[in-house]
Scaffold this motif. Structure first.
Motif, PDB file in Angstrom:
ATOM      1  N   PRO A 251       0.764  -1.280   0.053  1.00 10.89           N
ATOM      2  CA  PRO A 251       0.141   0.061   0.178  1.00 10.89           C
ATOM      3  C   PRO A 251       0.784   1.230   0.084  1.00 10.89           C
ATOM      4  O   PRO A 251       2.026   1.355   0.578  1.00 10.89           O
ATOM      5  CB  PRO A 251      -0.728  -0.013   1.493  1.00 10.89           C
ATOM      6  CG  PRO A 251      -0.073  -1.099   2.158  1.00 10.89           C
ATOM      7  CD  PRO A 251       0.736  -1.861   1.283  1.00 10.89           C
TER       8      PRO A 251
ATOM      9  N   PHE B  42       0.520   3.923   1.505  1.00 19.99           N
ATOM     10  CA  PHE B  42       0.750   4.813   2.517  1.00 19.99           C
ATOM     11  C   PHE B  42       1.831   4.378   3.392  1.00 19.99           C
ATOM     12  O   PHE B  42       2.216   4.943   4.587  1.00 19.99           O
ATOM     13  CB  PHE B  42      -0.620   5.200   3.113  1.00 19.99           C
ATOM     14  CG  PHE B  42      -1.326   3.868   3.227  1.00 19.99           C
ATOM     15  CD1 PHE B  42      -1.532   2.946   4.243  1.00 19.99           C
ATOM     16  CD2 PHE B  42      -2.441   3.612   2.238  1.00 19.99           C
ATOM     17  CE1 PHE B  42      -2.144   1.833   4.312  1.00 19.99           C
ATOM     18  CE2 PHE B  42      -3.159   2.651   2.054  1.00 19.99           C
ATOM     19  CZ  PHE B  42      -3.105   1.802   3.072  1.00 19.99           C
ATOM     20  N   ILE B  43       1.995   3.121   3.177  1.00 19.85           N
ATOM     21  CA  ILE B  43       3.339   2.543   4.092  1.00 19.85           C
ATOM     22  C   ILE B  43       4.491   3.551   3.805  1.00 19.85           C
ATOM     23  O   ILE B  43       5.405   3.646   4.585  1.00 19.85           O
ATOM     24  CB  ILE B  43       3.412   0.975   4.027  1.00 19.85           C
ATOM     25  CG1 ILE B  43       2.371   0.205   4.415  1.00 19.85           C
ATOM     26  CG2 ILE B  43       4.846   0.587   4.444  1.00 19.85           C
ATOM     27  CD1 ILE B  43       2.140  -1.119   4.166  1.00 19.85           C
ATOM     28  N   MET B  44       4.594   3.791   2.656  1.00 21.84           N
ATOM     29  CA  MET B  44       5.899   4.461   2.646  1.00 21.84           C
ATOM     30  C   MET B  44       5.799   6.120   2.585  1.00 21.84           C
ATOM     31  O   MET B  44       6.719   7.098   2.064  1.00 21.84           O
ATOM     32  CB  MET B  44       6.669   4.230   1.062  1.00 21.84           C
ATOM     33  CG  MET B  44       5.874   4.343   0.009  1.00 21.84           C
ATOM     34  SD  MET B  44       6.053   2.894  -1.134  1.00 21.84           S
ATOM     35  CE  MET B  44       4.729   3.200  -2.206  1.00 21.84           C
TER      36      MET B  44
ATOM     37  N   SER C 180       8.506   7.946   5.188  1.00 22.79           N
ATOM     38  CA  SER C 180       9.965   8.131   4.545  1.00 22.79           C
ATOM     39  C   SER C 180       9.909   9.245   3.231  1.00 22.79           C
ATOM     40  O   SER C 180      10.930   9.688   3.022  1.00 22.79           O
ATOM     41  CB  SER C 180      10.568   6.918   4.375  1.00 22.79           C
ATOM     42  OG  SER C 180       9.890   5.627   3.865  1.00 22.79           O
TER      43      SER C 180
ATOM     44  N   MET D 202      10.444   2.252   1.102  1.00 23.70           N
ATOM     45  CA  MET D 202       9.621   1.224   1.849  1.00 23.70           C
ATOM     46  C   MET D 202      10.730   0.540   3.092  1.00 23.70           C
ATOM     47  O   MET D 202      10.293   0.378   4.178  1.00 23.70           O
ATOM     48  CB  MET D 202       9.301   0.076   1.124  1.00 23.70           C
ATOM     49  CG  MET D 202       8.549  -1.188   1.399  1.00 23.70           C
ATOM     50  SD  MET D 202       8.107  -2.241   0.390  1.00 23.70           S
ATOM     51  CE  MET D 202       9.686  -3.362   0.354  1.00 23.70           C
TER      52      MET D 202
ATOM     53  N   GLY E 131      11.004   3.120   5.862  1.00 21.88           N
ATOM     54  CA  GLY E 131       9.864   3.035   6.529  1.00 21.88           C
ATOM     55  C   GLY E 131       9.936   1.897   7.363  1.00 21.88           C
ATOM     56  O   GLY E 131       9.404   2.004   8.801  1.00 21.88           O
TER      57      GLY E 131
ATOM     58  N   THR F 299      -5.496   0.047   8.009  1.00 21.52           N
ATOM     59  CA  THR F 299      -4.809   1.027   7.151  1.00 21.52           C
ATOM     60  C   THR F 299      -5.417   2.417   7.483  1.00 21.52           C
ATOM     61  O   THR F 299      -4.587   3.284   7.130  1.00 21.52           O
ATOM     62  CB  THR F 299      -5.083   0.545   5.780  1.00 21.52           C
ATOM     63  OG1 THR F 299      -6.490   0.020   5.606  1.00 21.52           O
ATOM     64  CG2 THR F 299      -4.098  -0.634   5.402  1.00 21.52           C
TER      65      THR F 299
ATOM     66  N   MET G 260      -3.516   3.838  10.322  1.00 22.54           N
ATOM     67  CA  MET G 260      -2.144   3.957   9.802  1.00 22.54           C
ATOM     68  C   MET G 260      -2.212   5.716   9.331  1.00 22.54           C
ATOM     69  O   MET G 260      -1.302   6.335   9.683  1.00 22.54           O
ATOM     70  CB  MET G 260      -1.548   3.205   9.037  1.00 22.54           C
ATOM     71  CG  MET G 260      -0.175   3.628   8.500  1.00 22.54           C
ATOM     72  SD  MET G 260       0.813   2.528   7.600  1.00 22.54           S
ATOM     73  CE  MET G 260       2.114   3.715   7.125  1.00 22.54           C
ATOM     74  N   MET G 261      -3.070   5.711   8.593  1.00 23.97           N
ATOM     75  CA  MET G 261      -3.243   7.184   7.909  1.00 23.97           C
ATOM     76  C   MET G 261      -3.272   8.073   8.803  1.00 23.97           C
ATOM     77  O   MET G 261      -2.788   9.203   8.775  1.00 23.97           O
ATOM     78  CB  MET G 261      -4.266   7.096   6.741  1.00 23.97           C
ATOM     79  CG  MET G 261      -4.352   8.105   5.678  1.00 23.97           C
ATOM     80  SD  MET G 261      -2.625   7.912   4.805  1.00 23.97           S
ATOM     81  CE  MET G 261      -2.490   9.709   4.534  1.00 23.97           C
TER      82      MET G 261
ATOM     83  N   GLY H 198       2.635  -0.031   9.546  1.00 24.86           N
ATOM     84  CA  GLY H 198       2.793  -0.343   8.231  1.00 24.86           C
ATOM     85  C   GLY H 198       3.425  -1.836   8.059  1.00 24.86           C
ATOM     86  O   GLY H 198       2.928  -2.467   7.096  1.00 24.86           O
TER      87      GLY H 198
ATOM     88  N   SER I  51       1.088  -4.583   8.294  1.00 25.71           N
ATOM     89  CA  SER I  51       0.286  -4.791   7.308  1.00 25.71           C
ATOM     90  C   SER I  51       1.144  -5.560   6.079  1.00 25.71           C
ATOM     91  O   SER I  51       0.412  -6.478   5.388  1.00 25.71           O
ATOM     92  CB  SER I  51      -0.185  -3.375   6.710  1.00 25.71           C
ATOM     93  OG  SER I  51      -0.708  -2.486   7.509  1.00 25.71           O
ATOM     94  N   ILE I  52       2.362  -5.182   5.912  1.00 30.03           N
ATOM     95  CA  ILE I  52       3.130  -5.810   4.893  1.00 30.03           C
ATOM     96  C   ILE I  52       3.428  -7.232   5.247  1.00 30.03           C
ATOM     97  O   ILE I  52       3.288  -8.179   4.332  1.00 30.03           O
ATOM     98  CB  ILE I  52       4.781  -5.036   4.815  1.00 30.03           C
ATOM     99  CG1 ILE I  52       4.409  -3.683   4.370  1.00 30.03           C
ATOM    100  CG2 ILE I  52       5.444  -5.767   3.868  1.00 30.03           C
ATOM    101  CD1 ILE I  52       5.682  -2.896   4.124  1.00 30.03           C
TER     102      ILE I  52
END
Lengths: 281, 302
Positions: free
Chosen positions: A122, A124-126, A129, B34, B37, B257, B260-261, B276, B279-280
Motif C-alpha cells: 500500500p 501509505f506505508i512509504m 519516509s 519502503m 519505513g 490502514t 495508519m493514515m 505499516g 500490514s506488509i
C-alpha cells in the motif's frame, strides 16, 4: 408444456427486473450528487423529507466553487499532473514492455516479481519516509514531482499491460523491418507502435484516471493552494466542521467529468484487460 | 566472431537502456522509502518531537499490543476482520448472482456491463464523499427512503453512531465492490462450454445440479484467485473510511490502514511505520498463498 413456457418467460422477466434494479442502485449515488449540486438554496439541500428533484435547477454551487473557491486551479493542476503521468507511464511502459516481450535475458522473472511486489504494497506505508526524502530535497509542493510519483505508481501496471499487447503482435513484423535495415529502435517506432495504438490508449487512460484519483500522496506532499489537485481540494472541504454539501456535490460532479468521458471511451479495453489477465491466470 | 560479440554487446546495451527507467524509479520512490519505513518502525520517530529520534527496538509494537483496556488497536484489528470478511462475502455472493444473469448475452448487455462497471473508475475517496452525504444523519436520502417505506420514524445518525458507523462504511464498500466480481465472473462463465450443459440436460440434471456440478467446478480457479486478490485489495483500502467517517466517532470505525493514515497525519511516523510493517507482513503472507494457489490451480488445469 405451455405452463413451462410461461414459467420461463416469467423467469426471464424477473431477471430483467433484477438487473434493472441493480443498475439503478449503481447509478443512483451519482445521480444524487448531480441533483444535490443543482439545488440552489441551502433550505432545499437540507430539507427533510428530501426533495428528489431540484425546484429550479441552479448553477450557483458550481459558480461559487469555480469563482469563489480555487477549483478551476485545482482542476488545471490535476489535468497537467494526470496527463504528464499518463504520458510518462506510456513511454516507460512501451520501452520496458517491448524488451520483456521480445528479448530473452536473465533475471526476467525476478524483474516481473519486482513489479508485482510494488503492487502489493500500500502506498501509505512509504508515505513517512517519502515525505522526509522529498522535504530534504525541497521537492514538496510541486506538480511535476507529483507527476513523477504517479508515473512511478503506474509503471508496473503499464509495463505488464503493454508487454501483454506486444505479446499479441507477431514478431515477424519487426523482423521484416530489421532485414530491411531498420535498427531496433527504428523498428519499434515505425512498425510496432502504430499497431499498438489501442493498447497505448488504454494504458494512458488507466494511468490518467489513477493519477486523477490519487489522494494520500497528494495531501501529504502539497499544502499550498496554488499546487493542489482536485482530491486535495475536496479533502480540504470535507475536513471542515460543517460541510457545504451543495458545493461539495458540485466539486464531486466536476471531478467526475473527465473520468466519465475517458471511461466511456476506454471501458471496453479496461474490462478486457482486467478479465484477460486473471481468467487466463 | 568479433562481429557477433559486438552485436551482442549492442543488444545488451539496448536492453539495459530501455529497462533502466522502469527499474530506477521504483527503486528510488517505492523500494527505498519502503525499507526506510520499515526501519522507522523500530524507532521513536515523531515529527512533533524531532530532536528525540532514537532506536527503541520493538517499543512501537509493544505500544500497539499493550494489554490495557484503553488500547484501541484490538478493536481496530476486529474492525479490519469485519471490514474484509463482511464486505467480501456480500460483494462475492451478490456479484456472482448478477453474473449468472449476465451470462447469456442480450441486446445491450455490453453497455450494461460498462455502466455497472463505472464506479470502478472513480476513486474510493469520491465514492466515500457520495455515501457520506447519502448517509447524512439529518437530511440524508437513505433516511428518507427508509422513512418512506416505514422502516424508521426518525432520521438515524448512521455515521455518528458507534454501532452503525463501521457497518455503513461496509455497506458502501459492498456497493463499490460488487461490479468487480460481476465482471470477472461473467467473463469466466462465458468461457464455460455450452456442450457440458446440454449433455447434463440430456441426462436430466436440473439447474441446481448443473450449477454445482458444472458451473462451479469450471470456474473454480477464477473464483479462488479473485477472492484472494480482493482480500488484499479490501484490506488495503482505507479511502472510503477516510472520507466517510475519518475513523470516527471516537475511532470506532477505524481499520488498520485508515488508522495508519491517521497516525501519519498526526506525525507519529514511528508508530505509523510499525502498523505499516504489520500490514506488509500480512500482505506477504497473503501473496504467498496467492502465488501458491495460482501455481497449484494452473498445474491442475493443464
Amino acid at each position: 408444456m405451455k405452463a413451462k413456457k410461461v414459467n420461463k418467460a416469467l423467469l426471464r422477466l424477473m431477471k430483467y427486473i433484477v438487473l434493472a434494479a441493480f443498475l439503478l442502485v449503481v447509478i443512483f449515488p451519482f445521480l444524487w450528487m448531480l441533483v444535490t449540486s443543482l439545488k440552489g438554496s441551502q433550505a432545499e439541500i437540507y430539507a427533510f423529507p428530501v426533495q428528489y428533484l431540484p425546484k429550479e435547477p441552479s448553477m450557483i454551487n458550481y459558480e461559487s466553487m469555480l469563482w469563489k473557491g480555487n477549483f478551476g486551479q485545482y482542476m488545471r493542476n490535476s489535468l497537467i499532473v494526470s496527463f504528464a503521468a499518463g504520458l510518462f507511464a506510456c513511454v516507460v511502459g512501451i520501452c520496458s514492455g517491448y524488451i520483456i516481450s521480445r528479448f530473452k535475458f536473465r533475471f526476467k522473472n525476478a524483474l516481473l516479481l519486482f513489479y508485482l511486489v510494488t503492487q502489493m504494497i500500500p502506498t501509505f506505508i512509504m508515505l513517512p519516509s517519502l515525505y522526509q526524502m522529498l522535504s530534504k530535497h525541497h521537492m514538496l509542493n510541486s506538480i511535476w514531482v507529483m507527476a513523477l510519483l504517479y508515473t512511478n505508481m503506474m509503471i508496473p501496471f503499464s509495463v505488464v499491460t503493454l508487454r501483454g499487447f506486444f505479446d499479441g503482435i507477431s514478431s515477424s513484423l519487426e523482423e521484416a523491418a530489421w532485414i530491411d535495415g531498420c535498427s531496433y529502435g527504428m523498428a519499434l517506432r515505425k512498425v510496432i507502435i502504430p499497431v499498438m495504438k489501442p493498447g497505448i490508449a488504454a494504458t494512458f487512460i488507466f494511468a490518467f484516471i489513477n493519477s486523477w484519483n490519487e489522494l494520500f500522496m497528494a495531501i501529504m506532499f502539497i499544502d499550498k493552494d496554488k499546487y493542489k489537485t482536485i482530491p486535495v481540494g475536496l479533502n480540504g472541504l470535507i475536513l471542515k466542521y460543517d460541510i457545504k454539501w451543495g458545493e461539495m456535490a458540485a466539486g464531486t460532479v466536476m471531478a467526475l467529468i473527465p473520468t466519465i468521458l475517458l471511461f466511456a471511451f476506454a471501458q471496453k479495453y479496461m474490462i478486457e484487460g482486467l478479465t484477460a489477465g486473471s481468467v487466463k491466470g | 566472431m568479433n562481429g557477433v560479440g559486438k552485436l551482442k554487446r549492442k543488444r545488451n546495451r539496448y536492453i539495459v537502456c530501455l529497462l533502466l527507467p522502469s527499474i530506477i524509479l521504483p527503486m528510488i520512490f517505492t523500494y527505498y522509502p519502503m525499507l526506510k519505513g520499515s526501519m522507522m518502525a523500530f524507532q521513536s520517530y515523531n515529527l512533533m518531537d524531532i530532536s528525540n529520534i532514537k532506536w527503541i527496538g520493538f517499543g512501537n509494537f509493544r505500544k500497539l499490543f499493550a494489554p490495557n483496556p484503553s488500547n484501541s488497536f484490538y478493536t481496530i484489528l476486529g474492525n479490519t476482520l469485519k471490514w474484509v470478511c463482511v464486505s467480501l462475502f456480500f460483494q462475492f455472493t451478490i456479484g456472482f448472482g448478477i453474473a449468472l444473469m449476465l451470462k447469456k448475452k442480450f441486446r445491450g448487455s455490453g453497455i450494461y456491463q460498462g455502466l455497472i462497471f463505472f464506479p470502478w473508475a472513480v476513486s474510493g475517496f469520491v465514492i466515500g464523499i457520495m455515501w457520506r452525504w447519502m448517509f447524512n444523519g439529518t437530511s440524508g436520502v437513505i433516511n428518507d427512503m427508509l422513512r418512506r417505506i416505514g422502516m424508521v420514524s426518525e432520521p438515524i445518525g448512521w455515521l455518528a453512531d458507534k454501532k452503525t458507523a463501521l457497518y455503513s462504511c461496509i455497506f458502501a464498500n459492498i456497493w463499490y465492490g460488487i461490479p468487480f466480481f460481476t465482471i470477472m465472473i461473467t467473463a469466466a462463465l462465458r468461457g464455460v462450454s455450452e456442450d457440458l450443459y446440454e449433455a447434463a440436460s440430456v441426462d436430466g440434471a436440473n439447474a441446481w445440479v448443473k450449477f454445482w456440478c458444472i458451473t462451479v467446478p469450471s470456474i473454480r480457479s477464477v473464483l479462488l484467485l479473485t477472492l484472494l486478490m480482493r482480500v488484499i485489495w479490501i484490506f488495503n483500502f482505507p479511502d472510503l473510511i477516510y472520507s466517510m467517517t475519518q475513523g470516527g466517532p471516537a475511532g470506532s470505525s477505524h481499520i488498520v490502514t485508515s488508522y495508519m493514515m491517521q497516525l501519519v497525519q498526526s506525525l507519529d511516523y514511528g508508530l505509523a511505520s510499525a502498523v505499516g510493517l504489520l500490514s506488509i507482513l500480512f500482505m506477504i503472507f497473503f501473496v504467498i498463498i496467492y502465488l501458491a494457489a495460482t501455481k497449484h490451480l494452473s498445474g491442475a488445469d493443464e
